[in-house]
Design a protein around this motif. Sequence first.
Motif, mmCIF file in Angstrom:
data_model
loop_
_atom_site.group_PDB
_atom_site.id
_atom_site.type_symbol
_atom_site.label_atom_id
_atom_site.label_comp_id
_atom_site.label_asym_id
_atom_site.label_seq_id
_atom_site.Cartn_x
_atom_site.Cartn_y
_atom_site.Cartn_z
ATOM 1 N N LEU A 33 -8.712 4.558 -19.655
ATOM 2 C CA LEU A 33 -7.654 5.127 -18.839
ATOM 3 C C LEU A 33 -6.791 4.054 -17.711
ATOM 4 N N ARG A 34 -6.112 3.983 -17.438
ATOM 5 C CA ARG A 34 -5.019 2.605 -17.143
ATOM 6 C C ARG A 34 -3.924 2.951 -15.708
ATOM 7 N N LEU A 35 -4.375 2.351 -15.170
ATOM 8 C CA LEU A 35 -3.570 2.425 -13.960
ATOM 9 C C LEU A 35 -3.000 0.554 -14.260
ATOM 10 N N ARG A 36 -1.286 1.600 -14.367
ATOM 11 C CA ARG A 36 -0.097 -0.150 -14.425
ATOM 12 C C ARG A 36 1.094 0.606 -12.623
ATOM 13 N N ASN A 37 0.376 -0.689 -12.901
ATOM 14 C CA ASN A 37 1.813 -0.857 -11.965
ATOM 15 C C ASN A 37 3.013 -2.209 -12.461
ATOM 16 N N ARG A 38 4.484 -1.305 -12.077
ATOM 17 C CA ARG A 38 5.692 -1.786 -12.578
ATOM 18 C C ARG A 38 6.139 -1.317 -11.823
ATOM 19 N N GLY A 39 6.642 -2.421 -10.473
ATOM 20 C CA GLY A 39 7.838 -2.854 -10.376
ATOM 21 C C GLY A 39 7.639 -1.955 -8.492
ATOM 22 N N ASP A 40 7.601 -1.165 -7.750
ATOM 23 C CA ASP A 40 6.962 -0.409 -7.075
ATOM 24 C C ASP A 40 6.775 0.810 -7.475
ATOM 25 N N LEU A 41 6.323 1.105 -8.440
ATOM 26 C CA LEU A 41 5.690 2.307 -8.971
ATOM 27 C C LEU A 41 4.967 2.220 -9.982
ATOM 28 N N TRP A 42 3.579 3.307 -9.769
ATOM 29 C CA TRP A 42 2.107 3.068 -10.633
ATOM 30 C C TRP A 42 1.604 4.742 -10.987
ATOM 31 N N PHE A 43 0.970 4.599 -12.579
ATOM 32 C CA PHE A 43 1.286 5.061 -13.263
ATOM 33 C C PHE A 43 -0.146 5.229 -13.836
ATOM 34 N N LEU A 44 -0.946 6.310 -13.533
ATOM 35 C CA LEU A 44 -1.876 6.405 -14.852
ATOM 36 C C LEU A 44 -1.833 7.420 -15.878
ATOM 37 N N THR A 45 -2.604 6.846 -16.952
ATOM 38 C CA THR A 45 -2.330 6.813 -18.399
ATOM 39 C C THR A 45 -3.432 6.579 -18.738
ATOM 40 N N LEU A 46 -4.088 8.037 -20.158
ATOM 41 C CA LEU A 46 -5.055 8.242 -20.782
ATOM 42 C C LEU A 46 -4.718 7.961 -22.738
ATOM 43 N N LYS A 47 -5.080 6.775 -22.926
ATOM 44 C CA LYS A 47 -4.610 6.685 -24.356
ATOM 45 C C LYS A 47 -6.278 7.162 -25.532
ATOM 46 N N HIS A 48 -5.944 7.381 -26.583
ATOM 47 C CA HIS A 48 -6.611 7.299 -27.177
ATOM 48 C C HIS A 48 -6.352 7.268 -28.699
ATOM 49 N N ASP A 49 -6.886 5.762 -28.861
ATOM 50 C CA ASP A 49 -6.653 5.363 -29.984
ATOM 51 C C ASP A 49 -7.115 6.179 -31.262
ATOM 52 N N ASN A 50 -6.522 6.276 -32.501
ATOM 53 C CA ASN A 50 -6.776 7.267 -33.598
ATOM 54 C C ASN A 50 -6.918 5.536 -34.357
ATOM 55 N N MET A 51 -8.026 5.609 -35.341
ATOM 56 C CA MET A 51 -8.073 4.759 -35.802
ATOM 57 C C MET A 51 -7.626 5.203 -37.854
ATOM 58 N N ASN A 52 -7.332 4.023 -38.653
ATOM 59 C CA ASN A 52 -7.616 4.135 -40.137
ATOM 60 C C ASN A 52 -9.360 4.560 -40.705
ATOM 61 N N GLU A 53 -9.661 4.858 -41.928
ATOM 62 C CA GLU A 53 -10.982 5.390 -42.994
ATOM 63 C C GLU A 53 -11.778 3.464 -42.241
ATOM 64 N N ASP A 54 -11.145 2.927 -41.961
ATOM 65 C CA ASP A 54 -11.584 1.334 -42.451
ATOM 66 C C ASP A 54 -12.098 0.617 -40.248
ATOM 67 N N GLY A 55 -11.235 1.526 -40.075
ATOM 68 C CA GLY A 55 -11.206 1.475 -38.174
ATOM 69 C C GLY A 55 -10.200 0.715 -37.885
ATOM 70 N N VAL A 56 -9.166 1.001 -38.037
ATOM 71 C CA VAL A 56 -8.063 -0.575 -37.909
ATOM 72 C C VAL A 56 -7.160 0.264 -37.428
ATOM 73 N N TRP A 57 -6.448 0.451 -36.212
ATOM 74 C CA TRP A 57 -5.617 1.195 -35.209
ATOM 75 C C TRP A 57 -4.797 1.194 -35.631
ATOM 76 N N LEU A 58 -4.153 2.370 -36.272
ATOM 77 C CA LEU A 58 -2.807 3.595 -36.163
ATOM 78 C C LEU A 58 -2.136 3.858 -35.061
ATOM 79 N N TYR A 59 -2.425 4.550 -34.297
ATOM 80 C CA TYR A 59 -1.197 4.675 -33.240
ATOM 81 C C TYR A 59 -2.358 5.069 -31.842
#
Length: 191
Positions: A57-83
């Motif tokens: 759960l990320r709160l991002r400040n970029r210039g004058d704007l703020w964004f709330l983002t939820l990122k859910h990582d998907n891993m391969n069978e070896d536990g390596v991040w894919l997307y």
Amino acid sequence: MREIETLVKILSTLAEVQKAVEQCATFRETVRIQDVYWEHPHRQQLQTGGRGMVNALRLRNRGDLWFLTLKHDNMNEDGVWLYSDEYETEVGDLTQLKKILEALNFRSLVMVDKTRQTWFYKDFEIALDSVKNLGEFVEIEYKGEAQADPKETTDQMVKLLKDIGCGEIKINYMGYPYLLLFPKEAKYETL
């Protein structure tokens, strides 16, 4: 939205990589970005063993704007991040959002403070990041077709970085928050 990206540690200087990127890509902007990652005490968001954050759960400040983002990582069978599956919205009232997060027992976990130069090449966004307390990185993100194959797309990104002369490619699958929290566990794959 599906986010496919590759994070590469820069072993040469940022200026050398920038010179290589300038030869093929179109400059967009230079911006300071501050990302605050939040954690709930009853949800394990961090995993040890080099796997980074599974849910962020990320709160991002970029210039004058703020964004709330939820990122859910998907891993391969070896536990390596894919997307990541990424859900983002602009924040209208930052003070109220922080009160909501705190009332739900979320706590600020780590801040990533970076200056980012952004370039575009075909379906890719190339970011040259200077990250406080970490160093310099290249992050390349796919901005094309929504359902692209993560493995094929990552291979294309690595090829692009090699073709433009970014030097030795050392990919990190953990991300900036994990690297800041657990620097001794940093793992890179050399390609």
